[in-house]
Design an enzyme around this catalytic site. Sequence first.
Site, PDB file in Angstrom:
ATOM      1  N   HIS A  14      36.839  15.881  48.908  1.00 24.70           N
ATOM      2  CA  HIS A  14      36.675  17.094  48.099  1.00 24.70           C
ATOM      3  C   HIS A  14      36.517  18.390  48.909  1.00 24.70           C
ATOM      4  O   HIS A  14      35.686  19.248  48.562  1.00 24.70           O
ATOM      5  CB  HIS A  14      35.467  16.930  47.171  1.00 24.70           C
ATOM      6  CG  HIS A  14      35.661  15.911  46.082  1.00 24.70           C
ATOM      7  ND1 HIS A  14      36.881  15.465  45.674  1.00 24.70           N
ATOM      8  CD2 HIS A  14      34.744  15.259  45.294  1.00 24.70           C
ATOM      9  CE1 HIS A  14      36.727  14.584  44.701  1.00 24.70           C
ATOM     10  NE2 HIS A  14      35.448  14.439  44.451  1.00 24.70           N
TER      11      HIS A  14
ATOM     12  N   HIS B 266      36.510  19.330  38.277  1.00 28.54           N
ATOM     13  CA  HIS B 266      35.655  18.148  38.408  1.00 28.54           C
ATOM     14  C   HIS B 266      34.470  18.134  37.427  1.00 28.54           C
ATOM     15  O   HIS B 266      33.335  17.872  37.816  1.00 28.54           O
ATOM     16  CB  HIS B 266      35.158  18.092  39.860  1.00 28.54           C
ATOM     17  CG  HIS B 266      34.813  16.728  40.349  1.00 28.54           C
ATOM     18  ND1 HIS B 266      33.651  16.077  40.009  1.00 28.54           N
ATOM     19  CD2 HIS B 266      35.473  15.882  41.169  1.00 28.54           C
ATOM     20  CE1 HIS B 266      33.613  14.899  40.608  1.00 28.54           C
ATOM     21  NE2 HIS B 266      34.714  14.759  41.322  1.00 28.54           N
TER      22      HIS B 266
ATOM     23  N   GLU C 106      40.127  13.764  36.452  1.00 28.91           N
ATOM     24  CA  GLU C 106      40.547  14.833  37.363  1.00 28.91           C
ATOM     25  C   GLU C 106      42.058  14.774  37.564  1.00 28.91           C
ATOM     26  O   GLU C 106      42.559  13.869  38.227  1.00 28.91           O
ATOM     27  CB  GLU C 106      39.860  14.644  38.720  1.00 28.91           C
ATOM     28  CG  GLU C 106      38.360  14.471  38.632  1.00 28.91           C
ATOM     29  CD  GLU C 106      37.809  13.660  39.813  1.00 28.91           C
ATOM     30  OE1 GLU C 106      38.167  13.942  40.967  1.00 28.91           O
ATOM     31  OE2 GLU C 106      37.028  12.735  39.584  1.00 28.91           O
TER      32      GLU C 106
HETATM   33  C1  BGC Z   1      35.364  10.481  43.208  1.00 28.13           C
HETATM   34  C2  BGC Z   1      34.139   9.646  43.423  1.00 28.13           C
HETATM   35  C3  BGC Z   1      33.095  10.527  44.037  1.00 28.13           C
HETATM   36  C4  BGC Z   1      32.843  11.692  43.145  1.00 28.13           C
HETATM   37  C5  BGC Z   1      31.843  12.620  43.761  1.00 28.13           C
HETATM   38  C6  BGC Z   1      35.033  11.643  42.348  1.00 28.13           C
HETATM   39  O1  BGC Z   1      36.136  12.474  42.241  1.00 28.13           O
HETATM   40  O2  BGC Z   1      36.380   9.717  42.620  1.00 28.13           O
HETATM   41  O3  BGC Z   1      34.403   8.551  44.255  1.00 28.13           O
HETATM   42  O4  BGC Z   1      31.920   9.821  44.266  1.00 28.13           O
HETATM   43  O5  BGC Z   1      34.018  12.395  42.927  1.00 28.13           O
HETATM   44  O6  BGC Z   1      31.366  13.464  42.842  1.00 28.13           O
END
Ligand code: BGC
Length: 379
Positions: free
Chosen positions: A137, A208, A344
């Site tokens: 991320h 998210h 997402e």
């Molecule tokens: C992921 C998860 C992760 C989470 C964190 C998601 O997009 O798929 O694996 O723990 O984000 O917030």
Amino acid sequence: MKNSHLMISALVIGLASCQKNSSMSNISTEKQEVYGKMPDGREVKIFTLTNKNGLKARVTEYGAILVSMETPDKSGKLADITHGYDTLDGWLTNTSYFGSTVGRFGNRIKDGKFTLDDKTYTLAKNDKPGGIPCALHGGLKGFDKVLWSGKPTATNGVELTYVSKDGEEGYPGKLTVKVTYTLTEANELKWEASATTDTPTVLNIVHHSYWNLSGDPTKPINDHELMLAAPNFLPTDAGLIPTGVIAPVADTPMDFTKSKVIGERVGADFEALKLGGGYDHCWVLEKGDGVRLAARLKDPKSGRVMEISTDQPAIQFYGGNFLDGKTAGKKGVQYAHRTALCLETEGFPDSPNQPTFPSPVLRPGQTYKHVMIHKFSAE
Ligand code: BGC
């Protein structure tokens, strides 16, 4: 006397700016307030979008975050259906990416490394599923942890801009990013991202939010029904990095092509579910042109439905497996295991390292575009 005169003037100015905003959007109101201050003293704004049906979305400049989304259930009762925090301080220490705009690269990059045009770039390894480090991320201080610059749009929305410096979080190129949230009279929350770069780079900007359509953030989402317009998914290794295989969902617990109750198969004896600790995978959407339906989520009790449409090739369905009850969110609620889920829309995870996946490369002169529409209803 003097003071009350001042107060009345302030009220009039407030109303005038409100009316200005409402005439800009014609139908609804956009409100803008100070939400708090960054640790370095910069002011952070929050925008409130409402529509004639009473839906209300709040968006802050910090992290281009959707702070809350209120929608009616089948009896018309409004509730916030997102996880998050009441105040800016909460968001400043957010480690779960609640409501965030995630970037530059949403999802995982293997070993925090990729090669582009013969040059290798090294990123922070800020995640370790299965004990295997990777980049997640956008890094330690991704788009979710920076201050964007927001302004109201003419269509009941807010446009947020952020300029990411060349080399920020290890990624090449100076990137100019715009994210727009718009609330329509058709009960849609549109999240649209676009970006340009001065040097070739890789990009996967992702919204998210964590959803619990019941409006009760203490209830698990296991009884929600989910449809994903996705005949295939991406199996992963133990570090949740796609293996490169595009696998059919047919005859597996990953099959959501017809609406299924999430909790029915989440505990199935299936390798992908064991590795993910539940659902935490990327589904490959049916091919098609332009913006098309990707997912439909329903909470049968409240009747709330959320449909997601996108122009992206894939969607990550993350079932809130890492929520552990330790984070105190809105109204002090400790967000427990699987009390919210993320849907997402995105490019493929680890695509900077996987030449058979759709390319995440953005070059100067090109414009990255991502449309994600959440349509709310109740039945
Ligand atoms: C992921 C998860 C992760 C989470 C964190 C998601 O997009 O798929 O694996 O723990 O984000 O917030």
